[in-house]
Design an enzyme around this catalytic site. Structure first.
Site, short mmCIF file in Angstrom:
data_model
loop_
_atom_site.label_atom_id
_atom_site.label_comp_id
_atom_site.label_asym_id
_atom_site.label_seq_id
_atom_site.Cartn_x
_atom_site.Cartn_y
_atom_site.Cartn_z
N LYS A 142 -41.22 -12.17 21.43
CA LYS A 142 -41.81 -11.00 21.17
C LYS A 142 -42.99 -10.76 22.26
CE LYS A 142 -40.28 -9.87 16.63
NZ LYS A 142 -40.83 -9.22 15.16
N LYS A 223 -28.19 -10.37 18.39
CA LYS A 223 -27.99 -9.63 17.16
C LYS A 223 -28.26 -8.10 17.10
CE LYS A 223 -32.78 -10.04 15.35
NZ LYS A 223 -33.42 -10.51 14.10
N LYS A 226 -32.85 -2.58 16.12
CA LYS A 226 -32.86 -1.18 16.06
C LYS A 226 -33.44 -0.98 17.38
CE LYS A 226 -33.97 2.45 13.31
NZ LYS A 226 -33.08 3.17 12.31
#
Length: 357
Positions: A142, A223, A226
């Site tokens: 991240k 995966k 969103k």
């Protein structure tokens, strides 16, 4: 298998609730309790539903003490506009309720309304070494979206996750594959606290999802997410039938027309099979039997139709709930009050143990 205790957290008057927990604390009893949370990113996607929310609905029927939290504090680790965050909290709550999470059978609350989460995170952070946090893969992944710098919040949010769980002396936590290491951190922190201050926290155990990880429709090696920049990659549970059909029609597969299940060799088709099986409540073998004789183009439409049928009533219920903002706010506030009732005696004992009182 049902938990042995009744759902007193949902039904008992406040005074009785406090008395029960003081008794449990005094006898160092571990109440069988499930905790889980979801970040408010708006209406959840197919992977969220199959990997987590569907499991939440089942678990609330199996255990007498279940807490589900809208993790708004965690959402600050990635930049979001305040107005969007407020709306996302409501949309996520509406979706969770529409999927079948019942506030009469669990506690559904907003994380930031229970300040003890943050207070306990500070205490637990003082027991956690920085190198351990730096090794977690989510930090490495991240921080690349934050110009390889990363914030303190992004680094330490796994400690807040541990506090979320341990604040209620939770014994079981539903987790996906990508959160196993974070739960292991919570387990280690609990053991570290117990070693320093005496046996207090139960060491929470994982409830691993049996659903295969749902992958992106445009990149079946990643995966479903969103935040995927490709709009056709992610199916949201509030998508219209036309949107769902389009996304599955454009799903990446391969040049072999037969429907088979081989996640390593044929990830795209295998992802469709996993989705079909999870949505229809069938085994992989049963799905392959149904798909015999279909080419992948026709099979995509079979999967799309299964998803449409599954989400049609949920989509309608989401729309109804989104029109009643005051109801959504009240559900979260009522849940937070009950969560505070559970947390208060536990946190007071933590304060005593560490020397704050």
């Amino acid at each position: 298998m049902r938990c042995p205790l009744p759902a007193f957290a949902m039904a008992a008057p406040s005074g009785l609730l406090r008395a029960l927990h003081r008794a449990a604390l005094g006898q160092n009893m571990a109440v069988d309790r499930i905790f889980s949370g979801i970040q408010p990113t708006g209406t959840p996607h197919l992977g969220n539903y199959l990997g987590a929310i569907q499991n939440w609905v089942n678990l609330q029927e199996e255990c007498g003490s279940v807490l589900y939290s809208i993790m708004d504090m965690h959402s600050l680790t990635m930049p979001r506009e305040p107005a969007l965050l407020r709306q996302n909290i409501l949309d996520t709550t509406a979706a969770v309720l529409a999927c079948g999470v019942d506030p009469k059978k669990c506690l559904l609350f907003r994380q930031s309304l229970v300040p003890e989460h943050a207070e306990l995170a500070w205490i637990l952070g003082c027991l956690t070494n920085v190198p351990r946090l730096l090794r977690l893969p989510q930090w490495k992944m991240k921080r690349t979206s934050q110009n390889n710098e990363g914030t303190v919040g992004l680094l330490t949010y796994p400690v807040l996750q541990a506090a979320d769980i341990l604040l209620y002396k939770s014994t079981r936590v539903p987790v996906g594959e990508d959160q196993v290491l974070h739960l292991e951190l919570a387990q280690d922190i609990a053991q570290q606290f117990n070693k320093k201050y005496g046996e207090f926290f139960p060491v929470p155990k994982a409830i691993l999802s049996t659903t295969k990880k749902i992958k992106s429709l445009r990149d079946p090696t990643a995966k479903m997410s969103k935040s995927d920049p490709q709009k056709l990659a992610t199916v949201n549970i509030a998508d219209s039938p036309d949107e769902i059909v389009l996304k599955f029609r454009k799903a990446v597969t391969d040049f072999t027309s037969e429907v088979t299940y081989d996640p390593d060799g044929r990830p795209g088709v295998s992802n469709l099979v996993s989705i079909h099986a999870a949505v229809a409540g069938l085994s992989i073998k049963e799905v392959l039997h149904q798909a015999a004789g279909l080419d992948t183009a026709r099979y995509k439409m079979v999967v799309a139709e299964s998803v449409i049928q599954k989400f049609a009533p949920i989509r309608n219920e989401i729309k109804k709930l989104q029109e009643d903002t005051s109801h959504l706010i009240k559900v979260l506030e009522d849940g937070a009050e009950k969560a505070k009732e559970l947390a208060a005696p536990i946190y007071q004992e933590i304060r005593r143990l560490v020397g704050f009182q």
